[in-house]
Design an enzyme around this catalytic site. Sequence first.
Site, mmCIF file in Angstrom:
data_model
loop_
_atom_site.group_PDB
_atom_site.id
_atom_site.type_symbol
_atom_site.label_atom_id
_atom_site.label_comp_id
_atom_site.label_asym_id
_atom_site.label_seq_id
_atom_site.Cartn_x
_atom_site.Cartn_y
_atom_site.Cartn_z
ATOM 1 N N LYS A 111 10.516 7.001 3.449
ATOM 2 C CA LYS A 111 10.342 6.540 2.035
ATOM 3 C C LYS A 111 11.576 7.462 1.356
ATOM 4 C CE LYS A 111 6.015 4.534 1.630
ATOM 5 N NZ LYS A 111 4.686 4.483 0.727
ATOM 6 N N LYS A 193 7.926 -2.862 10.982
ATOM 7 C CA LYS A 193 6.755 -2.914 10.621
ATOM 8 C C LYS A 193 6.749 -3.986 9.558
ATOM 9 C CE LYS A 193 4.587 -0.415 7.852
ATOM 10 N NZ LYS A 193 3.944 0.645 7.120
ATOM 11 N N LYS A 196 4.670 -4.813 2.910
ATOM 12 C CA LYS A 196 4.383 -5.492 1.509
ATOM 13 C C LYS A 196 5.681 -5.657 0.736
ATOM 14 C CE LYS A 196 1.434 -1.646 0.540
ATOM 15 N NZ LYS A 196 0.366 -0.945 0.467
HETATM 16 P P1 TYM Z 1 -0.849 1.739 3.274
HETATM 17 O O1 TYM Z 1 -1.345 1.375 1.858
HETATM 18 O O2 TYM Z 1 0.710 1.921 3.315
HETATM 19 O O3 TYM Z 1 -1.589 0.786 4.396
HETATM 20 C C1 TYM Z 1 -3.066 0.434 4.319
HETATM 21 C C2 TYM Z 1 -3.553 0.419 5.900
HETATM 22 O O4 TYM Z 1 -3.009 -0.662 6.565
HETATM 23 C C3 TYM Z 1 -2.325 -0.342 7.756
HETATM 24 N N1 TYM Z 1 -1.078 -1.060 8.111
HETATM 25 C C4 TYM Z 1 -0.966 -1.581 8.845
HETATM 26 N N2 TYM Z 1 -1.631 -1.806 10.235
HETATM 27 C C5 TYM Z 1 -0.967 -2.717 11.072
HETATM 28 N N3 TYM Z 1 0.489 -3.116 10.828
HETATM 29 C C6 TYM Z 1 0.899 -3.047 9.965
HETATM 30 N N4 TYM Z 1 2.035 -3.669 9.552
HETATM 31 C C7 TYM Z 1 0.447 -2.405 8.692
HETATM 32 N N5 TYM Z 1 0.625 -2.009 7.525
HETATM 33 C C8 TYM Z 1 -0.276 -1.051 6.814
HETATM 34 C C9 TYM Z 1 -1.964 1.347 7.519
HETATM 35 O O5 TYM Z 1 -2.030 1.885 8.755
HETATM 36 C C10 TYM Z 1 -3.114 1.622 6.606
HETATM 37 O O6 TYM Z 1 -4.292 1.965 7.395
HETATM 38 N N6 TYM Z 1 -1.541 6.833 3.386
HETATM 39 C C11 TYM Z 1 -2.172 5.633 3.420
HETATM 40 C C12 TYM Z 1 -3.251 5.196 2.343
HETATM 41 C C13 TYM Z 1 -4.101 6.260 2.357
HETATM 42 C C14 TYM Z 1 -5.036 6.691 3.189
HETATM 43 C C15 TYM Z 1 -6.103 7.731 2.554
HETATM 44 C C16 TYM Z 1 -5.656 5.871 4.316
HETATM 45 C C17 TYM Z 1 -4.279 7.196 1.345
HETATM 46 N N7 TYM Z 1 -5.277 8.246 1.633
HETATM 47 C C18 TYM Z 1 -7.177 8.457 3.313
HETATM 48 C C19 TYM Z 1 -6.816 6.588 4.840
HETATM 49 C C20 TYM Z 1 -7.288 7.647 4.567
HETATM 50 C C21 TYM Z 1 -1.174 4.512 3.263
HETATM 51 O O7 TYM Z 1 -0.223 4.335 2.753
HETATM 52 O O8 TYM Z 1 -1.728 3.058 3.735
#
Ligand code: TYM
Length: 327
Positions: A111, A193, A196
């Site tokens: 990032k 990957k 969004k």
């Molecule tokens: P974020 O918002 O980027 O993504 C949300 C969740 O979706 C999963 N994910 C994917 N899984 C498979 N293939 C993909 N292409 C893909 N894109 C996203 C991510 O692994 C995630 O589980 N840091 C986290 C948010 C967060 C969080 C937390 C998660 C904040 N606090 C506490 C768990 C516990 C994040 O950026 O996810």
Amino acid sequence: KKRIFSGIQPSGELTLGSYMGAIKNWVALQEEYECVYCIVDMHAITVRQVPAELRRRSVAQLAQYIACGLDPEKNIMFIQSHVPQHAELSWVLGCYTQFGELSRMTQFKMKSKQHADNITAGLFTYPVLMAADILLYQADLVPVGEDQKQHVELCRDIAQRFNGVYSETFTLPEPFIPKLGARIMSLGDPSSKMSKSDPDGCVYLMDKPEEVMRKFKRAVTDSETAVKYDKDAKPGISNLLTIYCAATGKTLEQAEEEFAGQGYGIFKPAVGEAVVELLRPIREESQRLMDDKAYLESVYRAGAEKAGRIADRTLSKVYRKVGFVAR
Ligand code: TYM
């Protein structure tokens, strides 16, 4: 009952990746665990957001959680900024986290390349806030996609360190990563990957059927003809097979058999159809819920209240242990 915590950033629309990597498991685990599912808006502002968009997406995300099958009566669902203990614990944990540890986080490295003109302290300490999210609720399990594994491991290290310095304070969480769908790849470039911020390679949960079909028909594959799972040699087809299986519940073997002898011209639209059928009820139900803002508000308010009570117990314990004077 064991506890689960997980969250998704409302920094964009929910994607098929976040559904298959995370939400699908949240739904599956809701009967067995006490679950806390969060909309992490504080994480979202680590990169610049349009305020009105962030506000709209945060509420829409709750509607989509519910439409995916999460029951607001069974689970605690809330918006991160409504529970101030997240920020408070985050500060304390930051004092038990090494600069070097944060520098090694791959998401930060990525990032900070993408947002080279705006590498904030928030972007750097992002994993500390995430650790606070998880540890506040004494979560045993954190269902996430592959890309969040490193953050959950850092959270464990921070918890372990804190427990070691004081005494048993935090439950050590385990990441829970699906066998199939832990890393859904971009339809436009199967070496990266699905994210969004890449509208062409990414399927959003709210995409209309025509849009979903268009994206799958254009999905990048290879110059062969066989529908076979081979992650290294055929990343595009392997990704489509994964999506097909995660959408239909079939195994990779079943899917390969189903499409044996058939070309990509048949296979790609079939994957599209499977995803259209998966998303249809989710899209319809979230549209319906978005017309009932009062209901959504009642869900996130009740959620914040319940979450706040649990969070308060952990934070009081932490404040006492580190030596703060009782209020
Ligand atoms: P974020 O918002 O980027 O993504 C949300 C969740 O979706 C999963 N994910 C994917 N899984 C498979 N293939 C993909 N292409 C893909 N894109 C996203 C991510 O692994 C995630 O589980 N840091 C986290 C948010 C967060 C969080 C937390 C998660 C904040 N606090 C506490 C768990 C516990 C994040 O950026 O996810």
